[in-house]
Write a protein that holds these residues in place. Structure first.
Motif, PDB file in Angstrom:
ATOM      1  N   ILE A  14       0.862  -1.180   0.000  1.00 23.16           N
ATOM      2  CA  ILE A  14       0.000   0.000   0.000  1.00 23.16           C
ATOM      3  C   ILE A  14       0.899   1.231   0.000  1.00 23.16           C
ATOM      4  CG2 ILE A  14      -1.855   1.204   1.208  1.00 23.16           C
ATOM      5  CD1 ILE A  14      -2.248  -1.738   2.545  1.00 23.16           C
ATOM      6  N   PHE A  15       0.971   1.937  -1.127  1.00 33.74           N
ATOM      7  CA  PHE A  15       1.863   3.085  -1.269  1.00 33.74           C
ATOM      8  C   PHE A  15       1.273   4.354  -0.671  1.00 33.74           C
ATOM      9  CE2 PHE A  15       3.126   0.004  -4.414  1.00 33.74           C
ATOM     10  CZ  PHE A  15       4.498  -0.037  -4.232  1.00 33.74           C
ATOM     11  N   HIS A  16      -0.012   4.576  -0.861  1.00 33.47           N
ATOM     12  CA  HIS A  16      -0.700   5.704  -0.228  1.00 33.47           C
ATOM     13  C   HIS A  16      -2.190   5.555  -0.451  1.00 33.47           C
ATOM     14  CE1 HIS A  16      -1.723   7.963  -3.919  1.00 33.47           C
ATOM     15  NE2 HIS A  16      -0.579   7.510  -4.365  1.00 33.47           N
ATOM     16  N   GLU A  17      -2.958   6.320   0.322  1.00 41.98           N
ATOM     17  CA  GLU A  17      -4.417   6.355   0.175  1.00 41.98           C
ATOM     18  C   GLU A  17      -4.844   7.804   0.039  1.00 41.98           C
ATOM     19  OE1 GLU A  17      -5.889   4.193   3.600  1.00 41.98           O
ATOM     20  OE2 GLU A  17      -5.631   2.274   2.584  1.00 41.98           O
ATOM     21  N   GLY A  18      -4.197   8.511  -0.869  1.00 44.34           N
ATOM     22  CA  GLY A  18      -4.513   9.913  -1.108  1.00 44.34           C
ATOM     23  C   GLY A  18      -3.575  10.868  -0.404  1.00 44.34           C
ATOM     24  N   GLY A  19      -2.779  10.375   0.526  1.00 43.22           N
ATOM     25  CA  GLY A  19      -1.804  11.192   1.233  1.00 43.22           C
ATOM     26  C   GLY A  19      -0.428  11.012   0.626  1.00 43.22           C
ATOM     27  N   PRO A  20       0.606  11.428   1.336  1.00 43.16           N
ATOM     28  CA  PRO A  20       1.958  11.278   0.801  1.00 43.16           C
ATOM     29  C   PRO A  20       2.355   9.802   0.710  1.00 43.16           C
ATOM     30  CG  PRO A  20       2.017  12.060   3.079  1.00 43.16           C
ATOM     31  CD  PRO A  20       0.574  12.058   2.653  1.00 43.16           C
ATOM     32  N   PRO A  21       3.103   9.440  -0.334  1.00 41.94           N
ATOM     33  CA  PRO A  21       3.568   8.054  -0.447  1.00 41.94           C
ATOM     34  C   PRO A  21       4.422   7.666   0.758  1.00 41.94           C
ATOM     35  CG  PRO A  21       3.901   9.226  -2.509  1.00 41.94           C
ATOM     36  CD  PRO A  21       3.503  10.258  -1.482  1.00 41.94           C
ATOM     37  N   PRO A  26       3.465  -0.179   3.701  1.00 48.88           N
ATOM     38  CA  PRO A  26       2.991  -1.346   4.459  1.00 48.88           C
ATOM     39  C   PRO A  26       2.581  -2.470   3.503  1.00 48.88           C
ATOM     40  CG  PRO A  26       1.899   0.668   5.190  1.00 48.88           C
ATOM     41  CD  PRO A  26       2.650   1.001   3.935  1.00 48.88           C
ATOM     42  N   ARG A  27       2.776  -3.677   3.940  1.00 56.51           N
ATOM     43  CA  ARG A  27       2.398  -4.855   3.152  1.00 56.51           C
ATOM     44  C   ARG A  27       1.384  -5.650   3.945  1.00 56.51           C
ATOM     45  NH1 ARG A  27       6.964  -8.299   0.349  1.00 56.51           N
ATOM     46  NH2 ARG A  27       6.565  -6.663  -1.168  1.00 56.51           N
ATOM     47  N   ARG A  28       0.328  -6.123   3.250  1.00 52.89           N
ATOM     48  CA  ARG A  28      -0.658  -7.030   3.848  1.00 52.89           C
ATOM     49  C   ARG A  28      -0.715  -8.281   3.001  1.00 52.89           C
ATOM     50  NH1 ARG A  28      -5.966  -3.290   4.673  1.00 52.89           N
ATOM     51  NH2 ARG A  28      -5.935  -3.481   2.432  1.00 52.89           N
ATOM     52  N   VAL A 173      -1.338   2.883   6.389  1.00 53.87           N
ATOM     53  CA  VAL A 173      -0.377   3.738   5.696  1.00 53.87           C
ATOM     54  C   VAL A 173      -0.395   5.188   6.187  1.00 53.87           C
ATOM     55  CG1 VAL A 173      -1.867   4.253   3.709  1.00 53.87           C
ATOM     56  CG2 VAL A 173       0.632   4.277   3.441  1.00 53.87           C
ATOM     57  N   HIS A 174      -1.535   5.729   6.537  1.00 47.55           N
ATOM     58  CA  HIS A 174      -1.617   7.112   7.001  1.00 47.55           C
ATOM     59  C   HIS A 174      -2.168   7.201   8.423  1.00 47.55           C
ATOM     60  CE1 HIS A 174      -0.461   8.399   3.072  1.00 47.55           C
ATOM     61  NE2 HIS A 174      -1.547   7.914   2.502  1.00 47.55           N
ATOM     62  N   ALA A 175      -1.799   6.255   9.274  1.00 46.02           N
ATOM     63  CA  ALA A 175      -2.311   6.219  10.654  1.00 46.02           C
ATOM     64  C   ALA A 175      -1.909   7.493  11.390  1.00 46.02           C
ATOM     65  CB  ALA A 175      -1.772   4.990  11.374  1.00 46.02           C
TER      66      ALA A 175
END
Length: 192
Positions: A14-21, A26-28, A173-175
């Protein structure tokens, strides 16, 4: 008693969800085993023999998933497990996975301390399941509260079970919701 019909393995970064890369994405990963349900279509009072027979299945699945995640137990920060029971089974057949799935991951990861969160349901072919995830050593680490959707195309048939294990490298990723952080874990009780 144990007849594995299929194994389904998936890994995502998971590279990003709309925020900074993320500097380190994280890998799931999830592994699902489709098994014949020996209790399908009938009530059996003593189902504990199957739980015991599932122990080596759990260990093999956890080892295969760890390998797919990179092979280093020290990098695994989150985990969860789940089960989908085909329509000729009962929810208790899914509950058989609690001990074999949970203890297998703890063993393979070198003695993780937190309870392995779990979910289960009865469903038909193509059914999906959101498997809850928490930190492997402290259930109260908010950055690792997550879920991964799992399933196997075409499974479970009425006489099948799908047992799933999930592992993560990193939290969301953006916790950014505060609370206990992974570096603050005391490791005393699997909670904090």
């Amino acid at each position: 008693m144990i007849e594995v019909r299929r194994i389904h393995l998936t890994v995502e970064d998971i590279f990003h969800e709309g925020g900074p890369p993320a500097a380190v994405p994280p890998r799931r990963g999830a592994i699902c085993a489709v098994l014949r349900n020996p209790y399908a279509g009938r009530y059996v009072a003593d189902i504990l023999p199957m739980m015991e027979a599932l122990n080596p299945v759990g260990v093999e699945m956890a080892q295969r998933l760890l390998t797919a995640m990179g092979g280093d137990p020290a990098t695994i920060e989150g985990y969860g497990k789940g089960a989908i029971v085909g329509s000729a089974g009962e929810i208790e057949h899914g509950a058989l996975w609690h001990v074999p799935g949970g203890y297998a991951m703890r063993e393979v990861l070198g003695g993780a301390k937190a309870i392995v969160p779990s979910t289960k349901k009865v469903g038909g072919p193509g059914c999906r399941l959101d498997v809850p995830i928490t930190h492997v050593n402290a259930s109260y680490v908010r950055t690792h509260y997550d879920a991964m959707e799992v399933g196997v195309p075409g499974a479970p048939a009425a006489d099948e079970l799908v047992y799933a294990l999930v592992m993560t490298r990193g939290g969301r990723v953006h916790a950014r919701i505060g609370g206990l952080q992974a570096h603050e874990i005391k490791g005393e009780d699997g909670l904090r």
